[in-house]
Write a protein that holds these residues in place. Structure first.
Motif, PDB file in Angstrom:
ATOM      1  N   PHE A 383       0.815  -1.212   0.000  1.00 41.66           N
ATOM      2  CA  PHE A 383       0.000   0.000   0.000  1.00 41.66           C
ATOM      3  C   PHE A 383       0.852   1.267   0.000  1.00 41.66           C
ATOM      4  N   SER A 384       1.914   1.291   0.817  1.00 37.50           N
ATOM      5  CA  SER A 384       2.683   2.530   0.987  1.00 37.50           C
ATOM      6  C   SER A 384       3.611   2.831  -0.182  1.00 37.50           C
ATOM      7  N   GLN A 385       4.074   1.781  -0.883  1.00 40.00           N
ATOM      8  CA  GLN A 385       5.041   1.996  -1.967  1.00 40.00           C
ATOM      9  C   GLN A 385       4.436   1.847  -3.365  1.00 40.00           C
ATOM     10  N   GLN A 386       3.242   1.258  -3.443  1.00 40.31           N
ATOM     11  CA  GLN A 386       2.625   1.061  -4.754  1.00 40.31           C
ATOM     12  C   GLN A 386       1.291   1.805  -4.876  1.00 40.31           C
ATOM     13  N   ILE A 387       0.307   1.418  -4.074  1.00 42.73           N
ATOM     14  CA  ILE A 387      -1.029   1.996  -4.214  1.00 42.73           C
ATOM     15  C   ILE A 387      -1.050   3.477  -3.873  1.00 42.73           C
ATOM     16  N   LEU A 388      -0.502   3.855  -2.721  1.00 42.63           N
ATOM     17  CA  LEU A 388      -0.545   5.258  -2.295  1.00 42.63           C
ATOM     18  C   LEU A 388       0.190   6.177  -3.269  1.00 42.63           C
ATOM     19  N   PRO A 389       1.450   5.881  -3.659  1.00 40.89           N
ATOM     20  CA  PRO A 389       2.107   6.770  -4.632  1.00 40.89           C
ATOM     21  C   PRO A 389       1.370   6.829  -5.976  1.00 40.89           C
ATOM     22  N   LEU A 390       0.784   5.692  -6.394  1.00 38.10           N
ATOM     23  CA  LEU A 390       0.043   5.688  -7.656  1.00 38.10           C
ATOM     24  C   LEU A 390      -1.150   6.623  -7.577  1.00 38.10           C
ATOM     25  N   MET A 391      -1.917   6.529  -6.490  1.00 33.77           N
ATOM     26  CA  MET A 391      -3.107   7.376  -6.353  1.00 33.77           C
ATOM     27  C   MET A 391      -2.731   8.850  -6.252  1.00 33.77           C
ATOM     28  N   GLU A 392      -1.669   9.155  -5.507  1.00 37.45           N
ATOM     29  CA  GLU A 392      -1.248  10.551  -5.381  1.00 37.45           C
ATOM     30  C   GLU A 392      -0.776  11.102  -6.721  1.00 37.45           C
ATOM     31  N   SER A 393      -0.108  10.266  -7.514  1.00 37.00           N
ATOM     32  CA  SER A 393       0.354  10.697  -8.835  1.00 37.00           C
ATOM     33  C   SER A 393      -0.822  10.894  -9.780  1.00 37.00           C
ATOM     34  N   LEU A 394      -1.802  10.015  -9.701  1.00 41.72           N
ATOM     35  CA  LEU A 394      -2.995  10.149 -10.542  1.00 41.72           C
ATOM     36  C   LEU A 394      -3.765  11.416 -10.190  1.00 41.72           C
ATOM     37  N   GLN A 395      -3.926  11.646  -8.891  1.00 44.01           N
ATOM     38  CA  GLN A 395      -4.709  12.801  -8.459  1.00 44.01           C
ATOM     39  C   GLN A 395      -4.007  14.117  -8.753  1.00 44.01           C
ATOM     40  N   LEU A 438      -9.019   1.323 -11.280  1.00 37.66           N
ATOM     41  CA  LEU A 438      -8.698   1.551  -9.873  1.00 37.66           C
ATOM     42  C   LEU A 438      -9.063   2.974  -9.459  1.00 37.66           C
ATOM     43  N   LEU A 439      -8.749   3.923 -10.327  1.00 37.02           N
ATOM     44  CA  LEU A 439      -9.036   5.333 -10.035  1.00 37.02           C
ATOM     45  C   LEU A 439     -10.537   5.582  -9.889  1.00 37.02           C
ATOM     46  N   SER A 440     -11.343   4.805 -10.602  1.00 38.54           N
ATOM     47  CA  SER A 440     -12.792   5.012 -10.573  1.00 38.54           C
ATOM     48  C   SER A 440     -13.380   4.787  -9.181  1.00 38.54           C
ATOM     49  N   LEU A 441     -12.655   4.085  -8.318  1.00 33.64           N
ATOM     50  CA  LEU A 441     -13.151   3.862  -6.960  1.00 33.64           C
ATOM     51  C   LEU A 441     -13.266   5.164  -6.177  1.00 33.64           C
ATOM     52  N   TRP A 442     -12.581   6.201  -6.643  1.00 30.36           N
ATOM     53  CA  TRP A 442     -12.644   7.511  -5.982  1.00 30.36           C
ATOM     54  C   TRP A 442     -13.690   8.426  -6.608  1.00 30.36           C
ATOM     55  N   ASN A 443     -14.471   7.923  -7.569  1.00 28.43           N
ATOM     56  CA  ASN A 443     -15.503   8.747  -8.197  1.00 28.43           C
ATOM     57  C   ASN A 443     -16.477   9.287  -7.154  1.00 28.43           C
ATOM     58  N   SER A 444     -17.002  10.457  -7.428  1.00 27.14           N
ATOM     59  CA  SER A 444     -17.971  11.116  -6.541  1.00 27.14           C
ATOM     60  C   SER A 444     -17.399  11.310  -5.139  1.00 27.14           C
ATOM     61  N   ASN A 445     -16.090  11.599  -5.075  1.00 29.25           N
ATOM     62  CA  ASN A 445     -15.405  11.865  -3.807  1.00 29.25           C
ATOM     63  C   ASN A 445     -15.508  10.701  -2.814  1.00 29.25           C
ATOM     64  N   SER A 446     -15.547   9.482  -3.362  1.00 29.94           N
ATOM     65  CA  SER A 446     -15.607   8.305  -2.502  1.00 29.94           C
ATOM     66  C   SER A 446     -14.266   8.088  -1.801  1.00 29.94           C
ATOM     67  N   ASP A 447     -14.325   7.337  -0.718  1.00 32.69           N
ATOM     68  CA  ASP A 447     -13.129   6.959   0.031  1.00 32.69           C
ATOM     69  C   ASP A 447     -13.158   5.439   0.157  1.00 32.69           C
ATOM     70  N   PRO A 448     -12.645   4.711  -0.833  1.00 28.85           N
ATOM     71  CA  PRO A 448     -12.807   3.252  -0.865  1.00 28.85           C
ATOM     72  C   PRO A 448     -12.097   2.566   0.294  1.00 28.85           C
ATOM     73  N   LEU A 450      -9.817  -0.513   1.911  1.00 25.20           N
ATOM     74  CA  LEU A 450      -8.608  -1.182   1.431  1.00 25.20           C
ATOM     75  C   LEU A 450      -8.940  -2.542   0.804  1.00 25.20           C
ATOM     76  N   ILE A 451      -9.960  -3.213   1.342  1.00 24.18           N
ATOM     77  CA  ILE A 451     -10.319  -4.500   0.766  1.00 24.18           C
ATOM     78  C   ILE A 451     -10.906  -4.322  -0.630  1.00 24.18           C
ATOM     79  N   ASP A 452     -11.653  -3.242  -0.853  1.00 24.80           N
ATOM     80  CA  ASP A 452     -12.177  -2.971  -2.194  1.00 24.80           C
ATOM     81  C   ASP A 452     -11.039  -2.663  -3.169  1.00 24.80           C
ATOM     82  N   LEU A 453     -10.030  -1.975  -2.683  1.00 28.84           N
ATOM     83  CA  LEU A 453      -8.858  -1.706  -3.518  1.00 28.84           C
ATOM     84  C   LEU A 453      -8.159  -3.005  -3.892  1.00 28.84           C
ATOM     85  N   LEU A 454      -7.998  -3.884  -2.916  1.00 30.55           N
ATOM     86  CA  LEU A 454      -7.350  -5.166  -3.181  1.00 30.55           C
ATOM     87  C   LEU A 454      -8.106  -5.966  -4.239  1.00 30.55           C
TER      88      LEU A 454
END
Length: 634
Positions: A383-395, A438-448, A450-454
């Motif tokens: 999460f800290s080295q893959q998912i989080l940096p990816l989401m921050e870069s996308l956003q 993966l990015l679509s999970l944040w649509n409409s200001n959602s806060d997915p 971690l299990i949904d991300l997985l």
């Protein structure tokens, strides 16, 4: 000697230089209180030695060993001395392992003897105890230790990682490595000679928190080889915050040692220096002086009537606003907060930092704690080295960073797969589609969660799923199919802990990563030694801390000392009040400008009266939050 800064600095330099004279070495203990520039003094001592003996040591292969508390401190010291190889800078665990790692036969014998002693102790308790959960746990431990003894002869070499968990069959744990090093140095003359030959000078930073058996072993080496081994301790016994440090270190220092001191506090304003001097006055009488140009500073203590219905987060926010008014410093205000809030326990920080749902289940698993607090626990780097940096870069719409992360971690675009593919471009498009999914999970200001991300990652194949999470995803599939056998009391506790943690939201994971990276506004009493912050809020709450090693109620007069405390005092042993006083000293001494102490208690009047008798705070510095005040912010 005059009191001028230049004269004091010259005196200190002369004392240390004379001690680090290899023709006539003299060991020393340098007292350096909070904010005194202890690390600077350590580095200056190293530079003096470097100038005088650097070339000689490079030619002879000898080194100066420097032990400090954290990897970050090691890196800072190495940088300050330009990475000169005559200095071996390491943490205490790394240093201990470096000493013993080649002696596998001796290690095997020590481990065997130690395990037999532990088994004998457990078996005696079994004989005297009644059938209970504790006896069942002891039976498991006895069996595990016996199995480990049986495996010892099959182990050719032992391994150890000073920066993480050690769970392999040939792994040693942190306690064993320290115990081995201490025992070998104490009882094996050859090990003493090996240490002295390689490291004739040993400098120990934060010596008050260095494990007591190892400190005693170093004392033993120095006592038996005073002209060959120079032991130099830097520290402040009032800042000992870990129970395995040596009690009474200052009193144990031999009379013939030098005992220089740095008395100037370069960090704190005048009011806070007075406060910390008063807190430690009855302990050792050591006093510091503020810088001549130090500001006056601010101290306030807020007494809060503890009640199950109060919202502590809101209360602390209101106190911050009050501090902004008192100090005329808008950085305390809610809209522009730049505050470090210090709590006693990590779970208190997690609650205030908004990541408790993720943190608490994992923190309850004993073997997870080390990895959880440094971010190395299996599953967290995913999460800290893959998912989080990816989401921050996308956003932030950083397409280059997104591409780099996907290229580094995604099996979809691995070099082997692209090379074998008939249409590499199609694979790249598949990876892009997976990222967008993966990015679509944040649509409409959602806060997915971690299990949904997985599940989303697994569905798209964007990243490889860590092994620890595979049974949890499978467990979820079973439940969706109507079978509730996935969750039962027979499940592995570590899997259950992760199952609960993964129900937390992604934003909690982000807050947790900020916390372990020291980017959070929250911290613990134990985690901030050596750090400093302009505005500090210290939260004292025995009920929420749920501990027994510390008691602010006793320190502040809300509760009387127990009979055990009184017995310990008579016998010269440490009490919970002693430990709590040191923690309070450490937290208060972090503040560079202003300090707010928040006390949750049911004994407001007792604490006010006790503190006034101690003269820690002025009358107008103690603010009592009434029931009416609390009703307004429930």
């Amino acid at each position: 000697m005059t009191d001028s800064k230049a004269t004091r600095d010259n005196y200190l330099s002369d004392v240390i230089s004379n001690c680090l004279n290899l023709d006539n070495p003299k060991s020393f203990f340098l007292f350096a209180g909070a904010g005194s520039g202890k690390t600077r003094a350590l580095v200056e001592a190293m530079k003096m030695f470097q100038q005088k003996y650097g070339q000689e040591f490079r030619l002879s292969g000898r080194k100066v060993a420097v032990i400090t508390y954290t990897n970050a401190a090691c890196d800072e010291i190495k940088h300050r001395i330009d990475f000169d190889p005559i200095f071996a800078v390491s943490t205490i665990h790394s240093f201990a392992w470096e000493l013993i790692q080649s002696y596998h036969k001796d290690i095997r014998e020590w481990i065997s003897d130690n395990l037999k002693e532990e088994i004998n102790s457990l078996e005696k308790k079994q004989q005297n105890g009644r059938a209970s959960k504790a006896s069942a746990d002891r039976a498991v431990k006895i069996e595990q230790k016996k199995n480990r003894i049986d495996r010892l002869d099959t182990i050719k070499y032992f391994t150890y990682n000073p920066n993480g968990e050690n769970i392999g069959k040939n792994s040693l744990n942190h306690t064993e490595v320290i115990g081995l090093a201490a025992d070998f140095l104490t009882n094996k003359p050859l090990m003493q000679k090996i240490l002295i030959r390689k490291y004739p000078v040993l400098l120990i930073d934060e010596s008050q928190d260095t494990q007591k058996d190892l400190i005693d072993a170093f004392f033993r080496v120095q006592h038996e080889h005073p002209m060959e081994f120079c032991l130099s301790l830097f520290g402040d016994t009032m800042q000992r915050i870990y129970s395995d440090g040596k009690t009474g270190l200052a009193e144990s220092v031999p009379d013939e040692w030098e005992k220089p001191a740095i008395t100037i506090n370069h960090r704190c304003p005048k009011r806070i220096v007075r406060l910390i001097n008063t807190i430690r006055a009855e302990v050792d009488g050591q006093k510091q002086e503020p810088r001549e140009d130090a500001p006056d500073g601010f101290v306030r203590l807020f007494l809060i009537q503890d009640d199950d219905g109060i919202n502590k987060t809101t209360i602390e926010s209101e106190i911050a606003k009050k501090m902004a008014e008192i100090t005329s410093d808008d950085q305390w205000s809610e809209d522009n907060q730049e505050i470090k809030t210090l709590t006693l326990e990590h779970h208190m920080a997690a609650r205030r930092g908004g990541f408790n749902d993720f943190f608490e289940p994992l923190y309850q698993v004993s073997k997870f704690k080390t990895g959880l607090l440094d971010g190395t626990l299996s599953g967290i780097p995913f999460f800290s080295q893959q998912i989080l940096p990816l989401m921050e870069s996308l956003q932030s719409k950083d397409r280059f960073a997104v591409a780099q992360i996907v290229k580094k971690y995604s099996p979809i675009v691995s070099p082997d797969l692209l090379k074998a593919s008939k249409s590499p471009l199609e694979e790249v498009r598949k990876a892009d589609a997976a990222v967008q999914s993966l990015l679509s999970l944040w649509n409409s200001n959602s806060d997915p969660s971690l299990i949904d991300l997985l599940k989303a990652v697994e569905d798209t194949g964007l990243f490889a799923i860590p092994e620890i999470f595979v049974p949890i995803i499978s467990r979820g599939d079973l439940l969706e199919g109507g079978d509730d056998s996935g969750k039962s009391s027979d499940n592995e506790p570590t899997i259950d802990a992760w199952d609960k943690a993964l129900s937390a939201s992604f934003s909690q994971l982000k807050s947790y990563v900020e916390y372990i990276s020291d980017k959070s506004p929250f911290g613990t009493h134990q985690g901030i030694k050596g750090l400093e912050f302009p505005r500090v809020m210290v939260v004292l709450d025995d009920n929420e801390a749920r501990g027994f090693m510390f008691s602010y109620d006793k320190l502040l007069g809300a509760k009387a000392p127990t009979s055990t405390d009184q017995t310990n005092v008579k016998e010269g042993n440490e009490t919970s009040i002693d430990r709590t006083r040191r923690l309070f000293y450490v937290t208060c001494s972090r503040a560079q400008s202003s300090l707010a102490v928040v006390v949750y208690t049911k004994e407001n009047d007792k604490i006010r009266d006790h503190l006034q008798s101690l003269q820690w705070f002025e009358n107008d510095e103690i603010i009592n939050m009434s029931i009416d005040d609390l009703e307004e912010i429930r």
